[in-house]
Design an enzyme around this catalytic site. Structure first.
Site, short mmCIF file in Angstrom:
data_model
loop_
_atom_site.label_atom_id
_atom_site.label_comp_id
_atom_site.label_asym_id
_atom_site.label_seq_id
_atom_site.Cartn_x
_atom_site.Cartn_y
_atom_site.Cartn_z
N ASP A 236 1.14 -1.12 -0.23
CA ASP A 236 0.05 0.02 -0.04
C ASP A 236 0.99 1.12 -0.02
O ASP A 236 2.09 1.25 0.07
CB ASP A 236 -0.97 -0.03 1.08
CG ASP A 236 -0.36 -0.51 2.55
OD1 ASP A 236 1.17 -0.33 2.62
OD2 ASP A 236 -0.97 -0.88 3.45
N HIS B 62 -7.23 -5.15 9.89
CA HIS B 62 -6.96 -4.97 8.71
C HIS B 62 -5.66 -5.44 8.44
O HIS B 62 -4.78 -5.81 8.90
CB HIS B 62 -7.09 -3.50 8.39
CG HIS B 62 -5.71 -2.62 8.78
ND1 HIS B 62 -5.76 -1.23 9.08
CD2 HIS B 62 -4.44 -2.82 9.14
CE1 HIS B 62 -4.55 -0.94 9.70
NE2 HIS B 62 -3.91 -1.77 9.42
#
Ligand code: PGA
Length: 239
Positions: A67, A137
């Site tokens: 990410d 997450h």
């Protein structure tokens, strides 16, 4: 899942780092997926040290990362690219052209398609490193109503902003990020998962023992055939 429990973060870094280095020695042109955050730092230190000692070379390895923040220059000290540069890329013999990173400052849909095609063209990710957020997450796939697919732009949750804003001392932490989706993560042939500290114990419990649900995105790993989980005793305390 193959769950292994260690006493210290350094022991986890050495064990996870050795798994990466052994794999690179068996497949020198492999494709590795990396993660950012405090947890993988000892793993990267081990890999850099092994490269420095001549025990492994990354000269033909290709890499991707999970990410990247949106609306933050790649060169900003808090970008995930700079984190990787400081902790690994500048310390090993990876070639810059073999490093691919999500761009958080361009059209999200085009970038998602580009990244998926790039991963595919290199033969897919052989080993993906993963940490976990306190809310379960993985990458920036926050708790949701359904599991995501390929990379996409996500609005970060308050829990994630609270956890990561300690690193931002000059500007406000970005509210959006580009993240590999759950679908792209699950395509990795092998997953190395690491978590340390009591703040991760509930999320680790839900990932391993809870139901598979997008409310705990990490729980999807129960459906992956090859996951090695490295925990310290605090992170394993609710198992
Ligand atoms: P951390 O982040 O390693 O800094 O705890 C992990 C994550 O949020 O995925």
């Amino acid at each position: 899942m193959d769950v292994r429990i260690f006493k210290t973060e350094e022991e986890i870094g050495a064990a996870a780092g050795k798994m990466f280095c052994d794999f690179v020695n068996s497949k020198p042109d492999c494709v590795l997926g990396f993660a950012t955050g405090a947890t993988p730092v000892p793993t990267y230190s081990y890999m850099a040290d092994q490269c420095d000692k001549g025990n492994v070379t990354f000269k033909d390895v290709k890499t991707f990362n999970l990410d990247e923040y949106c609306d933050l220059p790649k060169e900003h000290k808090n970008s995930f690219y700079m984190f990787m540069y400081d902790n690994l890329f500048s310390k090993v013999d990876l070639k810059p052209e073999n490093i691919d990173f999500l761009d958080g400052n361009t059209d999200p849909e085009a970038e998602s398609a580009r990244y998926a095609a790039s991963i595919e063209a290199k033969g897919g990710i052989d080993i993906q490193l993963l940490g976990i957020g306190r809310n379960g997450h993985i990458a920036f796939n926050e708790p949701a109503d359904e599991f995501s697919g390929e990379a996409y732009k996500i609005k970060l949750t308050d829990s994630t902003i609270e956890a990561n804003s300690i690193y931002f001392d000059d500007i406000a932490m970005p509210r959006y990020a580009m993240t590999m989706g759950i679908g792209s993560i699950m395509k990795a042939k092998k997953i190395i998962f690491i978590a340390t500290g009591a703040s991760k114990a509930q999320a680790v419990h839900d990932m391993i023992k809870g139901e598979v649900t997008p409310k705990c995105p990490a729980s999807i790993l129960q459906n992956h055939a090859d996951v090695t989980v490295f925990l310290d005793e605090a992170a394993a305390s609710m198992l």
